[in-house]
Design a protein around this motif. Structure first.
Motif, PDB file in Angstrom:
ATOM      1  N   THR A  56       0.831  -1.210   0.000  1.00 29.20           N
ATOM      2  CA  THR A  56       0.000   0.000   0.000  1.00 29.20           C
ATOM      3  C   THR A  56       0.860   1.253   0.000  1.00 29.20           C
ATOM      4  N   VAL A  57       0.430   2.278  -0.736  1.00 27.60           N
ATOM      5  CA  VAL A  57       1.031   3.606  -0.599  1.00 27.60           C
ATOM      6  C   VAL A  57       0.229   4.333   0.482  1.00 27.60           C
ATOM      7  N   SER A  58       0.919   4.698   1.571  1.00 28.21           N
ATOM      8  CA  SER A  58       0.230   5.302   2.715  1.00 28.21           C
ATOM      9  C   SER A  58      -0.167   6.749   2.437  1.00 28.21           C
ATOM     10  N   THR A  59      -1.209   7.192   3.118  1.00 27.71           N
ATOM     11  CA  THR A  59      -1.735   8.546   2.902  1.00 27.71           C
ATOM     12  C   THR A  59      -1.279   9.478   4.042  1.00 27.71           C
ATOM     13  N   PRO A  60      -1.178  10.784   3.756  1.00 30.79           N
ATOM     14  CA  PRO A  60      -0.707  11.720   4.786  1.00 30.79           C
ATOM     15  C   PRO A  60      -1.605  11.744   6.017  1.00 30.79           C
ATOM     16  N   VAL A  61      -0.963  12.011   7.158  1.00 33.63           N
ATOM     17  CA  VAL A  61      -1.694  12.232   8.407  1.00 33.63           C
ATOM     18  C   VAL A  61      -2.218  13.661   8.369  1.00 33.63           C
ATOM     19  N   THR A  62      -3.516  13.827   8.628  1.00 34.62           N
ATOM     20  CA  THR A  62      -4.104  15.173   8.642  1.00 34.62           C
ATOM     21  C   THR A  62      -4.649  15.533  10.024  1.00 34.62           C
ATOM     22  N   GLU A  63      -4.950  14.523  10.846  1.00 35.91           N
ATOM     23  CA  GLU A  63      -5.507  14.779  12.185  1.00 35.91           C
ATOM     24  C   GLU A  63      -4.445  14.476  13.236  1.00 35.91           C
ATOM     25  N   PHE A  64      -3.995  15.515  13.949  1.00 30.57           N
ATOM     26  CA  PHE A  64      -3.004  15.332  15.015  1.00 30.57           C
ATOM     27  C   PHE A  64      -3.765  15.226  16.335  1.00 30.57           C
ATOM     28  N   ASP A  65      -4.329  14.039  16.556  1.00 31.40           N
ATOM     29  CA  ASP A  65      -5.285  13.876  17.656  1.00 31.40           C
ATOM     30  C   ASP A  65      -4.879  12.727  18.568  1.00 31.40           C
TER      31      ASP A  65
END
Length: 187
Positions: free
Chosen positions: A16-25
């Motif tokens: 898999t090509v991983s997707t960016p992290v957008t939620e810093f939670d």
């Protein structure tokens, strides 16, 4: 905290090509805690989120070797022996990492991977690189890395593109490594 299952070849999710992290939670922090616990339990020095089945651009790394002077077994007053987790000195988290300015000069290290157990092979990679990443609060950082740190970062960042270290080997060497792995599993 929980130890998560580490995916092993030939699990297709590792491609898999991983997707960016957008939620810093809190969910991200929990994932990071679990990844460290999983990595330490497996005696690894680096782990990408996809290796525990989460396709996010997130790595945890701790290059510090186990303390050679540490007592591996402690004895409680009640006489029970407890094996301690290795103490590590530098747990580091890299969110959405990018490599900038890889050096032309290559360095060769013998690499292994928790997703390709018990297989080791020499891989050539840029000897130095600048890495840009975010921390758990979303702040940006940059650092020039060399030596084992540069190799480890590039190995872990490959996971974010669905690439394993054995993919850098010649076809013959890769087939030999995978055959060896099958034999080890059968044993």
């Amino acid at each position: 905290m929980a130890i998560r299952e580490i995916l092993e070849v030939p699990d297709p999710r590792l491609k898999t090509v991983s997707t960016p992290v957008t939620e810093f939670d809190d969910e991200l922090r929990t994932l990071v805690d679990d990844m460290f616990e999983t990595m330490y339990a497996a005696n690894g020095i680096g782990l990408a989120a996809i290796q525990v089945g989460v396709p996010k651009r997130l790595l945890v790394v701790d290059l510090q070797p186990e303390d050679p002077d540490a007592e591996p077994v402690a004895c409680d007053h009640d006489g029970h022996h407890h094996h301690h987790q290795p103490t590590r000195k530098e747990p580091r988290v890299f969110v959405n990492p990018e490599i900038l300015d890889p050096a032309d000069e290559l360095a060769t290290y013998q690499e292994g991977c928790l997703s390709v157990p018990d297989i080791y092979a020499d891989v050539d990679r840029p000897a130095r690189c600048r890495v840009r990443w975010q921390d758990l609060d979303g702040n940006f950082h940059e650092e020039v890395m060399e030596g084992l740190a540069a190799t480890c970062m590039q190995h872990e960042m490959d996971h974010l593109e669905g690439i394993l270290f054995i993919d850098h080997l010649s076809r013959l060497k890769r087939q030999m490594a995978l055959k060896k792995l099958q034999k080890l599993r059968a044993a």
